[in-house]
Enzyme design. Sequence first.
Site, PDB file in Angstrom:
ATOM      1  N   HIS A 282      35.723  -4.192  -5.358  1.00 49.46           N
ATOM      2  CA  HIS A 282      34.711  -3.173  -5.068  1.00 49.46           C
ATOM      3  C   HIS A 282      33.375  -3.505  -5.739  1.00 49.46           C
ATOM      4  O   HIS A 282      32.543  -2.627  -5.905  1.00 49.46           O
ATOM      5  CB  HIS A 282      35.184  -1.804  -5.567  1.00 49.46           C
ATOM      6  CG  HIS A 282      36.527  -1.419  -5.069  1.00 49.46           C
ATOM      7  ND1 HIS A 282      36.799  -1.293  -3.728  1.00 49.46           N
ATOM      8  CD2 HIS A 282      37.693  -1.131  -5.719  1.00 49.46           C
ATOM      9  CE1 HIS A 282      38.074  -0.945  -3.576  1.00 49.46           C
ATOM     10  NE2 HIS A 282      38.633  -0.851  -4.766  1.00 49.46           N
TER      11      HIS A 282
ATOM     12  N   HIS B  45      39.903   0.831   0.332  1.00 46.96           N
ATOM     13  CA  HIS B  45      40.890  -0.250   0.424  1.00 46.96           C
ATOM     14  C   HIS B  45      41.347  -0.426   1.870  1.00 46.96           C
ATOM     15  O   HIS B  45      42.354  -1.066   2.138  1.00 46.96           O
ATOM     16  CB  HIS B  45      42.113   0.046  -0.429  1.00 46.96           C
ATOM     17  CG  HIS B  45      41.784   0.511  -1.801  1.00 46.96           C
ATOM     18  ND1 HIS B  45      41.639   1.844  -2.109  1.00 46.96           N
ATOM     19  CD2 HIS B  45      41.549  -0.172  -2.931  1.00 46.96           C
ATOM     20  CE1 HIS B  45      41.330   1.946  -3.402  1.00 46.96           C
ATOM     21  NE2 HIS B  45      41.263   0.744  -3.920  1.00 46.96           N
TER      22      HIS B  45
END
Lengths: 334, 334
Positions: free
Chosen positions: B56, B218
């Site tokens: 991320h 995700h």
Amino acid sequence: MRMLINSPQTVVADALRGMAAAHPELDVDVERRVVVRRDAKAGGRVGVVSGGGSGHEPLHAGFVGYGMLSAACPGEVFTSPVPDQMVRAAAAVDCGQGVLFVVKNYTGDVLNFEMAAELAEEDGLRIERVLVDDDVAVTDSLFTAGRRGTGATLFVEKIAGAAAEEGAPLDRVAALARRVDECSRSFGVALSACTTPAKGSPTFDLPDGELELGIGIHGEPGRERRPMMSAREIAEVAVGAALEELAQIGPADGPVLALVNGMGATPLLELYGFHAEVARVLTERGVPVARALVGNYVTSLDMAGCSVTLCRADEELLRLWDAPVRTAALRWGL
Amino acid sequence: MRMLINSPQTVVADALRGMAAAHPELDVDVERRVVVRRDAKAGGRVGVVSGGGSGHEPLHAGFVGYGMLSAACPGEVFTSPVPDQMVRAAAAVDCGQGVLFVVKNYTGDVLNFEMAAELAEEDGLRIERVLVDDDVAVTDSLFTAGRRGTGATLFVEKIAGAAAEEGAPLDRVAALARRVDECSRSFGVALSACTTPAKGSPTFDLPDGELELGIGIHGEPGRERRPMMSAREIAEVAVGAALEELAQIGPADGPVLALVNGMGATPLLELYGFHAEVARVLTERGVPVARALVGNYVTSLDMAGCSVTLCRADEELLRLWDAPVRTAALRWGL
């Protein structure tokens, strides 16, 4: 098409509307496509103006602000802006001290900035131009005679902008910009092609499991295509190619500025991992890294891949690199 | 695999080596996977520690520095860090004023930070935790009970870090962090799936010409899949969904902070165009935008797409948002 757009025809105008909304410190002329630092005329400084095809963001408009560009002219995607934009930008920032045009070496940009310089000079402005041609991968390419201009553009714009901010005169700002270009070399790698909004499909065919060494920032062909390599191997090739060409300007005499630049779709996680390999190769070859910058700065839409740019930086260039900058995409020291 | 890596097993360690090379102001423990601000103990401040799965970036390690996080713990890709990392980070930054853990609402992170808090408290540290759960797309998901934590994490880390930098005590820093979470809502959209290094192929199947509304960071499923929409239409859905949930905490009473966040592979050119539409929708609905941030901040590897996060910000939150920050990925005012 996996694009977050309204239509291929409005991509650049839409982005400029977004810049205007996000950055009130910028004067964004959406219709005429000129992005100007609001306080460009306040300081009595030399103006620094750049521009080029869109699709390489944050280059150039993301570098407009204190200590970097006075104005930028975005063209259509992968297409040079027109002289009228450049003349307008020069007029919007000129304080009587003259304006430096920073021009990436692509034939369209070179011709249009040349014409713009003539037109601006007819209007009584003093104009200097610096050509950025740092990409060692190929000489002569799809859109270029000589080396292409890529990552070093960021170094040139930062250091010329810092000098202008300090009040340096035009000839000095131009000389520094040329010195940065002369001391900088880049090499890029594509892991995937990019897709322009107008075409809607990849601009070239790069099968999964292959990469293109020496890619240009519009997907122009590089040196060769190979089966996929590790980050370690890519760093050896890219740093090796850049250092080899730097050696031709003279023996190594100090540290480098290093830019590990993402082409757009390569995760920052991978760029940092790649930077570890770049730093390792440089250390092994006895080249100290004075400053490093890792991220997406001179991109190629949604291309996966990266480039390495090295600039031999003496104390003066390092001081100007470290000088405060406040733009949408590059900020420090303020 | 179009990845710039050495091997799937070394991705996180390689990235940490790169961070260490690029950012000498950070103390990067590559082996133990803790990134600490070098001067964390110098100021006698409350510590602010976060962490989560890698993939991320720049979240979280890119936000370690003056005015934001004191330390970050990166896990494997899309996998929670372990309590030992969090305990080590807390010990590395604690000055006796206590430590705030900023925890995105994923079951693994929640459990591990809970265990870490217990362990650190046994060692005599005062620990507070704030759970970030801003994603309105779904309640309960693949890895989460309740709303997922996404873009608001940036707001929480920035504002809590600013308060800690000013010398606010732990209970106050924690209360501010909770207020930011309570006032923030997000909605994300995927235009493509992402590919994890371990898997080497897209984590889910999203055909070209379709998008997933309400995607998680995700690639967890969202609300629905639809034929491709325009940026204008996506902005209506995303901003509408966020505003609808914000309305449930009370009537609108002021401006918002707006984050237009790229998932990783969407060009900045498109993100700015999308921001123009987000700003337009907010204006049409009578919601003033106090500050806007556009870029790749809470990403999902090489996913194409974006998210919108809105935070209702009163004068105090705006002041803390504007406070100086100096990290790898977010810098201003210094």
